[in-house]
Design an enzyme around this catalytic site. Structure first.
Site, short mmCIF file in Angstrom:
data_model
loop_
_atom_site.label_atom_id
_atom_site.label_comp_id
_atom_site.label_asym_id
_atom_site.label_seq_id
_atom_site.Cartn_x
_atom_site.Cartn_y
_atom_site.Cartn_z
N TYR A 90 -28.22 -2.35 17.30
CA TYR A 90 -27.38 -2.50 16.10
C TYR A 90 -28.09 -3.16 14.92
O TYR A 90 -27.53 -3.21 13.83
CB TYR A 90 -26.13 -3.32 16.44
CG TYR A 90 -25.31 -2.70 17.54
CD1 TYR A 90 -24.59 -1.53 17.31
CD2 TYR A 90 -25.26 -3.27 18.80
CE1 TYR A 90 -23.84 -0.95 18.32
CE2 TYR A 90 -24.51 -2.69 19.82
CZ TYR A 90 -23.81 -1.54 19.57
OH TYR A 90 -23.06 -0.97 20.57
N HIS A 108 -20.35 4.75 12.56
CA HIS A 108 -21.03 4.07 13.67
C HIS A 108 -22.41 3.64 13.20
O HIS A 108 -23.14 4.44 12.60
CB HIS A 108 -21.14 4.98 14.89
CG HIS A 108 -19.81 5.36 15.45
ND1 HIS A 108 -19.10 4.52 16.27
CD2 HIS A 108 -19.06 6.46 15.27
CE1 HIS A 108 -17.95 5.10 16.58
NE2 HIS A 108 -17.90 6.28 15.98
#
Length: 146
Positions: free
Chosen positions: A24, A101
Site C-alpha cells: 500500500y 483501490h
C-alpha cells in the site's frame, strides 16, 4: 443536490502507512484526505471524507447520501470481495460511484480479484496508489458539473 462528493474508506484503511507498506505504500489516510481536500478545492467542490471498519456504518452512509450528494468515491478495502450488503446499498444510490483501490487487485490473492462493489460502480480505478483518489475525484467533479 449539492456539489459534495462522499468519500468512503473501508476497513483497516486507517492503518495506511504502517500496514503492509510493500503493498500500500507509506502514505497515510491523512495524506489521502489532504490530497482529496486539495483536489476538491481545485475543482470547486466539497468532500465529505470518512473511514469505517463497520459494514453497517458504511451502508448507512451510502443510504444517507442518496439525493444529497453529487457522487460517491469508495475504497471498500476488505469489503470489496465480501459485501453483498454494501453492493445492495450502492445499487440504491442515485448518483455516480467510482470504486478506488490503492493496489491492483489482479496482483493480489485470487480471492481478492472479485469485486461485488464493481457491479454498482460507474468506474473503477486501481493500482495507482493514492493518486487513484485524485483521478476518481476529478472525474466525479466533472460529472457533477455536467
Amino acid at each position: 443536490m449539492t456539489d459534495t462528493i462522499l468519500i468512503i474508506n473501508g476497513p483497516n484503511l486507517d492503518m495506511l502507512g504502517t500496514r503492509q507498506p510493500e503493498v500500500y505504500g507509506h502514505d497515510t489516510l491523512d495524506d489521502v484526505r489532504d490530497l482529496c481536500l486539495s483536489v476538491a478545492e481545485d475543482e470547486g467542490i466539497a468532500v465529505d471524507f470518512r473511514q469505517s471498519d463497520s459494514e453497517a456504518e458504511i451502508m448507512k452512509w451510502i443510504k444517507q447520501a442518496r439525493g444529497t450528494t453529487a457522487g460517491l468515491l469508495i475504497n471498500p478495502a476488505g469489503f470489496t470481495s465480501t459485501s453483498i450488503a454494501i453492493l445492495d446499498s450502492l445499487l440504491i444510490y442515485d448518483r455516480p460511484v467510482i470504486e478506488v483501490h490503492i493496489s491492483p487487485l489482479f496482483r493480489r490473492d485470487e480471492f481478492r480479484h472479485l469485486s461485488y462493489v464493481s457491479k454498482a460502480a460507474s468506474a473503477k480505478i486501481e493500482g495507482f496508489g493514492i493518486r487513484g483518489y485524485e483521478f476518481a475525484l476529478r472525474k466525479l467533479a466533472e460529472w457533477a458539473k455536467s
